[in-house]
Design an enzyme around this catalytic site. Structure first.
Site, PDB file in Angstrom:
ATOM      1  N   ASP A 272       0.842  -1.205   0.000  1.00 22.06           N
ATOM      2  CA  ASP A 272       0.000   0.000   0.000  1.00 22.06           C
ATOM      3  C   ASP A 272       0.871   1.246   0.000  1.00 22.06           C
ATOM      4  O   ASP A 272       2.049   1.198   0.365  1.00 22.06           O
ATOM      5  CB  ASP A 272      -0.957   0.018   1.202  1.00 22.06           C
ATOM      6  CG  ASP A 272      -0.243   0.127   2.555  1.00 22.06           C
ATOM      7  OD1 ASP A 272       0.798  -0.543   2.736  1.00 22.06           O
ATOM      8  OD2 ASP A 272      -0.717   0.873   3.424  1.00 22.06           O
TER       9      ASP A 272
ATOM     10  N   GLU B 250      -0.013  -0.867   5.938  1.00 22.61           N
ATOM     11  CA  GLU B 250       1.078  -0.274   6.708  1.00 22.61           C
ATOM     12  C   GLU B 250       0.891   1.226   6.862  1.00 22.61           C
ATOM     13  O   GLU B 250       1.084   1.790   7.935  1.00 22.61           O
ATOM     14  CB  GLU B 250       2.433  -0.587   6.044  1.00 22.61           C
ATOM     15  CG  GLU B 250       3.618  -0.421   6.997  1.00 22.61           C
ATOM     16  CD  GLU B 250       4.093   0.994   7.175  1.00 22.61           C
ATOM     17  OE1 GLU B 250       4.778   1.269   8.185  1.00 22.61           O
ATOM     18  OE2 GLU B 250       3.785   1.859   6.332  1.00 22.61           O
TER      19      GLU B 250
ATOM     20  N   HIS C  19     -22.892  33.793  12.552  1.00 24.34           N
ATOM     21  CA  HIS C  19     -22.463  35.064  11.958  1.00 24.34           C
ATOM     22  C   HIS C  19     -21.458  35.697  12.936  1.00 24.34           C
ATOM     23  O   HIS C  19     -21.789  35.929  14.106  1.00 24.34           O
ATOM     24  CB  HIS C  19     -23.688  35.955  11.764  1.00 24.34           C
ATOM     25  CG  HIS C  19     -23.409  37.213  11.009  1.00 24.34           C
ATOM     26  ND1 HIS C  19     -22.559  38.193  11.475  1.00 24.34           N
ATOM     27  CD2 HIS C  19     -23.884  37.656   9.810  1.00 24.34           C
ATOM     28  CE1 HIS C  19     -22.514  39.186  10.602  1.00 24.34           C
ATOM     29  NE2 HIS C  19     -23.320  38.877   9.566  1.00 24.34           N
TER      30      HIS C  19
ATOM     31  N   THR D 211     -17.648  35.584   6.892  1.00 28.19           N
ATOM     32  CA  THR D 211     -17.561  35.944   8.306  1.00 28.19           C
ATOM     33  C   THR D 211     -18.362  34.946   9.124  1.00 28.19           C
ATOM     34  O   THR D 211     -19.572  35.036   9.227  1.00 28.19           O
ATOM     35  CB  THR D 211     -18.090  37.370   8.519  1.00 28.19           C
ATOM     36  OG1 THR D 211     -19.341  37.501   7.827  1.00 28.19           O
ATOM     37  CG2 THR D 211     -17.114  38.407   7.963  1.00 28.19           C
TER      38      THR D 211
END
Ligand code: BES
Ligand code: MN
Ligand code: MN
Length: 454
Positions: free
Chosen positions: A87, A152, A212, A314
Protein backbone atom coordinates in the site's frame (compact mmCIF):
# COMPACT_ATOMS: atom_id res chain seq x y z
CA UNK A 1 25.51 -18.16 -15.47
CA UNK A 2 26.45 -16.46 -12.24
CA UNK A 3 23.91 -14.59 -10.16
CA UNK A 4 25.32 -11.09 -10.59
CA UNK A 5 25.49 -11.44 -14.38
CA UNK A 6 22.00 -12.85 -14.52
CA UNK A 7 20.63 -9.88 -12.57
CA UNK A 8 22.67 -7.43 -14.61
CA UNK A 9 21.11 -8.75 -17.82
CA UNK A 10 17.58 -8.16 -16.56
CA UNK A 11 17.77 -4.46 -15.71
CA UNK A 12 15.26 -3.24 -18.27
CA UNK A 13 12.86 -6.08 -17.67
CA UNK A 14 12.96 -5.46 -13.91
CA UNK A 15 12.34 -1.73 -14.22
CA UNK A 16 9.47 -2.22 -16.67
CA UNK A 17 7.84 -4.65 -14.27
CA UNK A 18 8.29 -2.28 -11.32
CA UNK A 19 6.46 0.38 -13.34
CA UNK A 20 3.53 -2.00 -13.73
CA UNK A 21 3.37 -2.32 -9.93
CA UNK A 22 3.68 1.45 -9.47
CA UNK A 23 0.77 2.13 -11.83
CA UNK A 24 -1.68 0.52 -9.40
CA UNK A 25 -2.91 3.33 -7.08
CA UNK A 26 -3.04 1.14 -3.95
CA UNK A 27 -3.83 3.94 -1.49
CA UNK A 28 -4.80 2.25 1.76
CA UNK A 29 -6.25 5.37 3.39
CA UNK A 30 -9.02 5.86 0.84
CA UNK A 31 -11.97 3.51 0.49
CA UNK A 32 -12.46 4.57 -3.15
CA UNK A 33 -9.22 2.69 -3.89
CA UNK A 34 -10.41 -0.63 -2.43
CA UNK A 35 -10.40 -2.28 -5.88
CA UNK A 36 -6.85 -1.02 -6.55
CA UNK A 37 -5.68 -2.37 -3.22
CA UNK A 38 -7.07 -5.75 -4.15
CA UNK A 39 -5.51 -5.57 -7.59
CA UNK A 40 -2.12 -4.80 -6.01
CA UNK A 41 -2.48 -7.78 -3.66
CA UNK A 42 -3.23 -10.05 -6.63
CA UNK A 43 -0.30 -8.56 -8.56
CA UNK A 44 2.10 -9.32 -5.69
CA UNK A 45 0.71 -12.84 -5.28
CA UNK A 46 1.20 -13.53 -8.98
CA UNK A 47 4.79 -12.22 -8.93
CA UNK A 48 5.54 -14.49 -5.96
CA UNK A 49 4.24 -17.50 -7.88
CA UNK A 50 6.38 -16.58 -10.86
CA UNK A 51 9.38 -16.09 -8.54
CA UNK A 52 9.12 -19.74 -7.50
CA UNK A 53 6.79 -19.86 -4.48
CA UNK A 54 4.35 -22.73 -4.65
CA UNK A 55 2.37 -21.70 -1.59
CA UNK A 56 0.91 -18.24 -2.09
CA UNK A 57 -2.23 -16.94 -0.45
CA UNK A 58 -4.18 -13.74 -0.27
CA UNK A 59 -5.47 -13.44 3.27
CA UNK A 60 -8.54 -11.24 3.75
CA UNK A 61 -8.69 -9.06 6.88
CA UNK A 62 -11.22 -6.56 8.25
CA UNK A 63 -9.56 -3.96 6.05
CA UNK A 64 -7.02 -4.77 3.33
CA UNK A 65 -5.70 -8.22 2.36
CA UNK A 66 -2.31 -9.59 3.32
CA UNK A 67 -0.24 -11.59 0.85
CA UNK A 68 1.57 -14.58 2.33
CA UNK A 69 3.91 -17.00 0.58
CA UNK A 70 6.33 -19.66 1.70
CA UNK A 71 8.90 -22.04 0.38
CA UNK A 72 10.23 -24.48 2.97
CA UNK A 73 12.30 -26.74 0.76
CA UNK A 74 15.77 -26.17 2.18
CA UNK A 75 16.04 -28.69 5.05
CA UNK A 76 18.67 -27.82 7.62
CA UNK A 77 18.89 -24.24 6.36
CA UNK A 78 17.65 -21.17 8.21
CA UNK A 79 14.13 -19.86 7.74
CA UNK A 80 13.75 -16.15 7.13
CA UNK A 81 10.64 -14.01 6.93
CA UNK A 82 10.61 -11.11 4.49
CA UNK A 83 8.12 -8.33 5.23
CA UNK A 84 7.04 -5.34 3.15
CA UNK A 85 3.92 -3.39 2.19
CA UNK A 86 2.17 -2.91 -1.13
CA UNK A 87 0.00 0.00 0.00
CA UNK A 88 1.00 3.62 -0.50
CA UNK A 89 0.22 7.05 0.92
CA UNK A 90 -2.29 9.35 -0.77
CA UNK A 91 -0.69 11.42 -3.57
CA UNK A 92 -2.12 14.86 -2.73
CA UNK A 93 -1.27 17.67 -3.42
CA UNK A 94 -1.43 16.45 -7.01
CA UNK A 95 -0.47 19.78 -8.58
CA UNK A 96 3.00 19.58 -7.02
CA UNK A 97 4.01 16.44 -8.93
CA UNK A 98 6.28 16.97 -11.96
CA UNK A 99 4.86 13.79 -13.52
CA UNK A 100 1.65 12.09 -12.38
CA UNK A 101 2.05 9.96 -9.19
CA UNK A 102 0.79 6.75 -10.79
CA UNK A 103 2.47 7.22 -14.16
CA UNK A 104 6.07 6.30 -13.27
CA UNK A 105 8.82 8.16 -15.16
CA UNK A 106 12.60 7.93 -15.16
CA UNK A 107 14.48 11.23 -14.72
CA UNK A 108 17.96 12.14 -13.46
CA UNK A 109 18.83 8.55 -12.61
CA UNK A 110 15.73 7.97 -10.49
CA UNK A 111 12.31 6.44 -10.99
CA UNK A 112 9.52 8.86 -9.96
CA UNK A 113 6.08 7.91 -8.68
CA UNK A 114 4.11 7.22 -5.50
CA UNK A 115 5.48 4.07 -3.85
CA UNK A 116 8.87 4.08 -5.60
CA UNK A 117 10.82 4.40 -2.33
CA UNK A 118 8.01 3.54 0.12
CA UNK A 119 7.66 0.65 -0.31
CA UNK A 120 6.82 -0.90 -3.69
CA UNK A 121 10.27 -0.28 -5.18
CA UNK A 122 11.92 -1.90 -2.17
CA UNK A 123 9.51 -4.85 -2.13
CA UNK A 124 10.22 -5.35 -5.83
CA UNK A 125 13.96 -5.53 -5.07
CA UNK A 126 13.25 -8.66 -2.98
CA UNK A 127 10.82 -10.17 -5.49
CA UNK A 128 13.41 -9.89 -8.25
CA UNK A 129 16.32 -11.05 -6.08
CA UNK A 130 14.35 -14.14 -5.07
CA UNK A 131 13.24 -14.84 -8.63
CA UNK A 132 16.83 -14.54 -9.86
CA UNK A 133 18.05 -16.98 -7.20
CA UNK A 134 15.34 -19.46 -8.10
CA UNK A 135 16.13 -19.23 -11.80
CA UNK A 136 19.89 -19.55 -11.39
CA UNK A 137 19.85 -22.33 -8.76
CA UNK A 138 16.45 -23.87 -9.59
CA UNK A 139 15.56 -23.57 -5.91
CA UNK A 140 15.76 -21.12 -3.01
CA UNK A 141 18.95 -21.37 -0.92
CA UNK A 142 17.09 -20.99 2.40
CA UNK A 143 13.55 -21.44 3.69
CA UNK A 144 11.64 -18.30 2.93
CA UNK A 145 8.36 -16.89 4.20
CA UNK A 146 6.99 -13.69 2.73
CA UNK A 147 4.41 -11.33 4.21
CA UNK A 148 3.39 -8.26 2.23
CA UNK A 149 0.63 -6.20 3.79
CA UNK A 150 -1.73 -3.53 2.51
CA UNK A 151 -2.36 -1.49 5.66
CA UNK A 152 1.08 -0.27 6.71
CA UNK A 153 0.40 3.34 5.81
CA UNK A 154 -2.74 3.35 7.94
CA UNK A 155 -1.12 1.82 11.02
CA UNK A 156 -1.21 -1.94 10.26
CA UNK A 157 -4.52 -2.24 12.09
CA UNK A 158 -5.26 -5.89 11.17
CA UNK A 159 -1.74 -7.18 11.61
CA UNK A 160 -1.50 -7.77 15.34
CA UNK A 161 -4.48 -10.10 15.25
CA UNK A 162 -2.99 -11.99 12.29
CA UNK A 163 0.39 -12.37 14.01
CA UNK A 164 -1.18 -13.65 17.22
CA UNK A 165 -3.34 -16.19 15.34
CA UNK A 166 -0.53 -17.38 13.04
CA UNK A 167 2.51 -17.67 15.26
CA UNK A 168 3.55 -21.04 13.89
CA UNK A 169 3.19 -19.84 10.34
CA UNK A 170 5.26 -16.69 10.85
CA UNK A 171 7.94 -18.28 13.00
CA UNK A 172 11.38 -17.72 11.50
CA UNK A 173 15.01 -17.42 12.51
CA UNK A 174 15.13 -13.81 11.34
CA UNK A 175 13.01 -11.02 9.92
CA UNK A 176 14.19 -9.13 6.86
CA UNK A 177 12.67 -5.79 5.90
CA UNK A 178 13.44 -3.16 3.26
CA UNK A 179 11.25 -0.20 4.17
CA UNK A 180 13.74 2.31 5.52
CA UNK A 181 16.36 4.66 4.08
CA UNK A 182 20.12 4.75 3.67
CA UNK A 183 21.94 7.29 5.83
CA UNK A 184 22.90 9.11 2.63
CA UNK A 185 23.80 8.40 -0.99
CA UNK A 186 26.53 5.75 -1.27
CA UNK A 187 26.22 4.71 2.38
CA UNK A 188 24.50 1.31 2.66
CA UNK A 189 22.77 1.20 6.03
CA UNK A 190 21.23 -1.29 8.42
CA UNK A 191 18.66 0.13 10.83
CA UNK A 192 18.53 -1.21 14.40
CA UNK A 193 15.98 1.15 15.93
CA UNK A 194 12.66 2.75 14.98
CA UNK A 195 10.35 5.07 16.83
CA UNK A 196 6.80 4.03 17.66
CA UNK A 197 3.76 6.02 16.63
CA UNK A 198 0.48 6.96 18.30
CA UNK A 199 -1.95 8.81 16.05
CA UNK A 200 -4.80 10.98 17.43
CA UNK A 201 -7.71 13.01 16.15
CA UNK A 202 -9.73 15.57 18.07
CA UNK A 203 -12.97 17.31 17.26
CA UNK A 204 -13.88 20.43 19.25
CA UNK A 205 -17.46 21.65 19.23
CA UNK A 206 -18.44 25.10 20.45
CA UNK A 207 -21.67 26.67 19.17
CA UNK A 208 -24.36 24.21 18.06
CA UNK A 209 -24.07 25.57 14.49
CA UNK A 210 -21.92 28.01 12.51
CA UNK A 211 -22.63 31.61 13.56
CA UNK A 212 -22.46 35.06 11.96
CA UNK A 213 -19.20 36.39 13.39
CA UNK A 214 -20.52 39.95 13.55
CA UNK A 215 -23.76 39.13 15.26
CA UNK A 216 -22.16 36.74 17.77
CA UNK A 217 -18.40 37.43 17.73
CA UNK A 218 -16.88 38.47 21.05
CA UNK A 219 -19.43 36.74 23.20
CA UNK A 220 -19.12 33.09 22.19
CA UNK A 221 -16.26 30.54 22.19
CA UNK A 222 -14.53 30.00 18.84
CA UNK A 223 -13.38 26.36 18.67
CA UNK A 224 -10.65 27.20 16.14
CA UNK A 225 -9.13 29.75 18.52
CA UNK A 226 -9.38 27.24 21.37
CA UNK A 227 -7.69 24.60 19.19
CA UNK A 228 -4.75 26.82 18.26
CA UNK A 229 -4.31 27.87 21.89
CA UNK A 230 -4.27 24.21 22.87
CA UNK A 231 -1.51 23.32 20.43
CA UNK A 232 0.54 26.35 21.43
CA UNK A 233 0.63 24.91 24.94
CA UNK A 234 1.85 21.43 24.07
CA UNK A 235 5.55 22.41 23.84
CA UNK A 236 7.60 24.58 26.19
CA UNK A 237 10.30 27.07 25.23
CA UNK A 238 12.93 24.31 25.08
CA UNK A 239 10.65 22.42 22.71
CA UNK A 240 9.91 19.74 25.22
CA UNK A 241 6.45 18.17 25.22
CA UNK A 242 4.45 19.51 28.17
CA UNK A 243 2.32 16.40 28.75
CA UNK A 244 3.07 15.42 32.38
CA UNK A 245 4.85 12.04 32.51
CA UNK A 246 5.61 12.05 28.77
CA UNK A 247 9.35 11.52 29.31
CA UNK A 248 9.01 9.38 32.45
CA UNK A 249 9.82 6.01 30.83
CA UNK A 250 12.24 7.21 28.15
CA UNK A 251 15.28 4.94 28.29
CA UNK A 252 18.60 6.72 28.66
CA UNK A 253 20.81 6.10 25.68
CA UNK A 254 24.37 5.35 26.75
CA UNK A 255 27.01 7.96 26.02
CA UNK A 256 28.81 5.31 23.94
CA UNK A 257 25.81 4.88 21.66
CA UNK A 258 25.20 8.63 21.44
CA UNK A 259 28.82 9.08 20.41
CA UNK A 260 28.54 6.37 17.76
CA UNK A 261 25.33 7.83 16.34
CA UNK A 262 26.79 11.34 16.24
CA UNK A 263 29.95 10.07 14.56
CA UNK A 264 28.10 8.53 11.58
CA UNK A 265 28.76 10.07 8.16
CA UNK A 266 25.51 12.05 8.45
CA UNK A 267 25.66 15.53 7.00
CA UNK A 268 23.66 18.35 8.52
CA UNK A 269 23.98 20.29 5.27
CA UNK A 270 22.33 17.47 3.30
CA UNK A 271 19.58 17.25 5.88
CA UNK A 272 18.92 20.99 5.63
CA UNK A 273 18.88 20.93 1.83
CA UNK A 274 16.42 18.01 1.93
CA UNK A 275 14.15 19.88 4.37
CA UNK A 276 14.49 23.32 2.80
CA UNK A 277 13.29 25.34 5.83
CA UNK A 278 14.67 28.82 6.60
CA UNK A 279 15.66 27.76 10.14
CA UNK A 280 15.80 24.79 12.50
CA UNK A 281 15.06 23.97 16.11
CA UNK A 282 14.30 21.00 18.32
CA UNK A 283 14.51 19.75 21.87
CA UNK A 284 17.22 21.55 23.80
CA UNK A 285 20.21 19.44 24.82
CA UNK A 286 20.15 17.05 21.86
CA UNK A 287 21.81 16.99 18.45
CA UNK A 288 19.72 16.76 15.28
CA UNK A 289 20.42 13.04 14.84
CA UNK A 290 19.41 12.44 18.47
CA UNK A 291 16.22 14.49 18.05
CA UNK A 292 15.34 12.37 15.02
CA UNK A 293 16.21 8.92 16.33
CA UNK A 294 16.27 8.70 20.10
CA UNK A 295 13.88 11.37 21.37
CA UNK A 296 10.07 11.29 21.47
CA UNK A 297 8.01 14.05 19.84
CA UNK A 298 4.52 15.44 19.49
CA UNK A 299 3.61 16.70 16.01
CA UNK A 300 0.55 18.45 14.67
CA UNK A 301 -0.26 16.71 11.34
CA UNK A 302 -3.34 18.57 10.16
CA UNK A 303 -5.74 21.20 11.39
CA UNK A 304 -9.01 22.30 9.84
CA UNK A 305 -12.34 23.96 10.37
CA UNK A 306 -14.21 27.11 9.38
CA UNK A 307 -14.14 28.71 5.97
CA UNK A 308 -11.34 27.97 3.48
CA UNK A 309 -12.92 28.85 0.13
CA UNK A 310 -12.42 31.88 -2.08
CA UNK A 311 -12.91 35.35 -0.64
CA UNK A 312 -14.25 36.09 2.83
CA UNK A 313 -16.94 34.43 4.88
CA UNK A 314 -17.56 35.94 8.31
CA UNK A 315 -18.28 32.91 10.38
CA UNK A 316 -17.58 31.43 13.78
CA UNK A 317 -17.36 27.73 13.08
CA UNK A 318 -19.19 25.25 15.20
CA UNK A 319 -16.35 22.75 14.98
CA UNK A 320 -12.55 22.60 14.78
CA UNK A 321 -10.46 19.51 14.06
CA UNK A 322 -6.87 18.38 14.39
CA UNK A 323 -4.87 15.27 13.62
CA UNK A 324 -1.69 14.87 15.62
CA UNK A 325 0.73 12.19 16.65
CA UNK A 326 3.43 11.25 19.10
CA UNK A 327 6.62 9.43 18.08
CA UNK A 328 7.73 7.13 20.85
CA UNK A 329 11.08 5.76 21.92
CA UNK A 330 12.07 2.90 24.22
CA UNK A 331 10.61 2.33 26.87
CA UNK A 332 7.54 4.50 26.40
CA UNK A 333 4.30 2.54 26.49
CA UNK A 334 1.82 3.58 23.76
CA UNK A 335 -1.29 2.95 25.91
CA UNK A 336 0.10 4.91 28.80
CA UNK A 337 1.17 7.77 26.54
CA UNK A 338 -2.27 7.89 24.86
CA UNK A 339 -3.90 8.21 28.27
CA UNK A 340 -1.49 10.92 29.43
CA UNK A 341 -1.98 12.89 26.20
CA UNK A 342 -5.78 12.69 26.42
CA UNK A 343 -5.79 13.72 30.09
CA UNK A 344 -3.54 16.69 29.40
CA UNK A 345 -5.53 17.84 26.36
CA UNK A 346 -8.79 17.65 28.33
CA UNK A 347 -7.23 19.53 31.23
CA UNK A 348 -6.01 22.34 28.97
CA UNK A 349 -9.35 22.81 27.21
CA UNK A 350 -11.86 25.35 28.56
CA UNK A 351 -15.40 24.25 29.43
CA UNK A 352 -16.68 26.30 26.50
CA UNK A 353 -15.97 23.50 24.01
CA UNK A 354 -16.82 19.83 23.91
CA UNK A 355 -13.94 17.52 22.87
CA UNK A 356 -14.17 14.19 21.10
CA UNK A 357 -10.77 12.50 21.45
CA UNK A 358 -9.87 9.50 19.28
CA UNK A 359 -6.75 7.35 19.17
CA UNK A 360 -6.54 6.15 15.56
CA UNK A 361 -3.57 3.84 15.98
CA UNK A 362 -0.85 2.91 18.45
CA UNK A 363 2.58 1.42 17.88
CA UNK A 364 5.56 0.61 20.06
CA UNK A 365 9.13 1.72 19.43
CA UNK A 366 11.79 -0.86 18.60
CA UNK A 367 15.50 -1.09 19.21
CA UNK A 368 17.65 -4.21 19.23
CA UNK A 369 21.22 -5.39 19.39
CA UNK A 370 22.89 -5.84 16.02
CA UNK A 371 25.71 -8.23 16.72
CA UNK A 372 25.49 -11.81 15.57
CA UNK A 373 25.93 -13.78 12.38
CA UNK A 374 23.07 -12.48 10.30
CA UNK A 375 24.20 -8.87 10.62
CA UNK A 376 27.63 -9.84 9.32
CA UNK A 377 26.04 -11.68 6.41
CA UNK A 378 23.91 -8.59 5.69
CA UNK A 379 26.94 -6.32 5.82
CA UNK A 380 28.85 -8.61 3.46
CA UNK A 381 25.89 -8.75 1.05
CA UNK A 382 25.68 -4.95 0.99
CA UNK A 383 29.41 -4.84 0.33
CA UNK A 384 28.84 -7.08 -2.70
CA UNK A 385 25.98 -4.95 -4.00
CA UNK A 386 27.41 -1.50 -3.28
CA UNK A 387 31.16 -1.98 -2.83
CA UNK A 388 30.96 -0.24 0.55
CA UNK A 389 30.76 -1.22 4.16
CA UNK A 390 27.31 -0.76 5.70
CA UNK A 391 26.80 1.43 8.75
CA UNK A 392 24.34 0.76 11.59
CA UNK A 393 21.81 3.49 12.17
CA UNK A 394 18.54 4.20 13.97
CA UNK A 395 15.63 5.97 12.32
CA UNK A 396 12.73 8.15 13.33
CA UNK A 397 9.99 6.47 11.27
CA UNK A 398 7.80 3.58 12.39
CA UNK A 399 7.01 0.10 11.06
CA UNK A 400 4.46 -1.57 13.34
CA UNK A 401 5.21 -5.10 12.12
CA UNK A 402 8.87 -4.96 13.12
CA UNK A 403 7.96 -4.35 16.74
CA UNK A 404 5.22 -6.97 16.68
CA UNK A 405 7.54 -9.58 15.23
CA UNK A 406 10.35 -8.73 17.62
CA UNK A 407 8.09 -8.75 20.66
CA UNK A 408 6.45 -12.02 19.65
CA UNK A 409 9.52 -14.04 18.64
CA UNK A 410 12.54 -12.02 19.82
CA UNK A 411 14.20 -12.80 16.49
CA UNK A 412 16.90 -10.67 14.89
CA UNK A 413 15.30 -8.06 12.61
CA UNK A 414 17.49 -6.92 9.74
CA UNK A 415 16.28 -3.66 8.25
CA UNK A 416 18.10 -2.88 5.03
CA UNK A 417 16.80 0.31 3.46
CA UNK A 418 17.37 1.37 -0.13
CA UNK A 419 15.54 4.70 -0.03
CA UNK A 420 17.33 7.99 0.46
CA UNK A 421 16.27 10.60 3.02
CA UNK A 422 15.60 13.18 0.28
CA UNK A 423 13.50 10.96 -1.97
CA UNK A 424 10.20 12.53 -0.88
CA UNK A 425 8.51 9.55 0.74
CA UNK A 426 4.90 10.60 1.59
CA UNK A 427 5.36 13.78 -0.50
CA UNK A 428 5.04 14.93 -4.13
CA UNK A 429 7.73 13.70 -6.54
CA UNK A 430 8.59 10.60 -4.51
CA UNK A 431 11.43 8.78 -6.25
CA UNK A 432 14.00 6.01 -5.90
CA UNK A 433 17.57 6.18 -7.21
CA UNK A 434 18.06 3.51 -9.86
CA UNK A 435 21.58 2.79 -8.59
CA UNK A 436 20.02 1.73 -5.27
CA UNK A 437 17.24 -0.24 -6.95
CA UNK A 438 19.68 -2.23 -9.10
CA UNK A 439 22.37 -2.43 -6.39
CA UNK A 440 19.62 -3.53 -4.00
CA UNK A 441 18.56 -6.48 -6.14
CA UNK A 442 22.17 -7.64 -6.29
CA UNK A 443 22.82 -7.17 -2.58
CA UNK A 444 19.56 -8.86 -1.54
CA UNK A 445 20.16 -11.84 -3.85
CA UNK A 446 23.58 -12.27 -2.19
CA UNK A 447 21.95 -11.89 1.21
CA UNK A 448 19.51 -14.78 0.70
CA UNK A 449 22.26 -16.86 -0.90
CA UNK A 450 24.77 -16.24 1.90
CA UNK A 451 22.20 -16.92 4.61
CA UNK A 452 22.38 -20.59 3.60
CA UNK A 453 25.84 -20.78 5.17
CA UNK A 454 24.72 -19.35 8.49
N1 BES B 1 8.60 3.09 5.49
C1 BES B 1 7.99 3.93 6.46
C2 BES B 1 8.72 3.94 7.77
C3 BES B 1 10.11 4.52 7.75
C4 BES B 1 10.50 5.48 6.86
C5 BES B 1 11.01 4.06 8.64
C6 BES B 1 11.77 5.97 6.86
C7 BES B 1 12.27 4.56 8.69
C8 BES B 1 12.66 5.51 7.77
C9 BES B 1 6.56 3.49 6.65
O1 BES B 1 5.91 3.21 5.46
C10 BES B 1 5.80 4.60 7.30
O2 BES B 1 5.63 5.61 6.68
N2 BES B 1 5.32 4.37 8.50
C11 BES B 1 4.46 5.29 9.17
C12 BES B 1 3.83 4.61 10.33
C13 BES B 1 2.46 4.10 10.15
C14 BES B 1 1.98 3.54 11.47
C15 BES B 1 1.47 5.03 9.53
C16 BES B 1 5.26 6.43 9.75
O3 BES B 1 6.39 6.24 10.17
O4 BES B 1 4.68 7.51 9.82
MN1 MN C 1 7.04 2.07 4.25
MN1 MN D 1 5.31 5.16 4.57
Amino acid sequence: MNLAEFIEGKREEHLAELCEFLRIPSISAKSEHKADIERAARWVAERLRVAGFKTVEIVPTNLHPLVYAESLEAPGKPTVLFYGHYDVQPAEPLELWTSAPFDPQTRNGSIYGRGTADDKGQVHIHLKALEALHQVHEKFPVNIKVLIEGEEEVGSVSLWDFVQKNKEKLKADALIVSDTAMLSRGVPSITYGLRGLNYYQIELTGPARDLHSGVYGGAVPNPLTVLTELFAKLHDKNFRVTVPGFYEDVATVTSKERKELNALPWKKKEFEVAVGAPGYFGEKGFTTVERLWIRPTLELNGIWGGYQGEGAKTVIPSKAYAKFSTRLVPNQNPKKIAKLVEQHVRKLLPRSVHCKFEVLSMGKPWVAAYHGGIFHVAQAALQKGFGKKAVFIREGGSIPFVTQMYDTFKVPCVLIGFGLPDENAHAPDEHLALENYYGGIKAIAHLYEDLASL
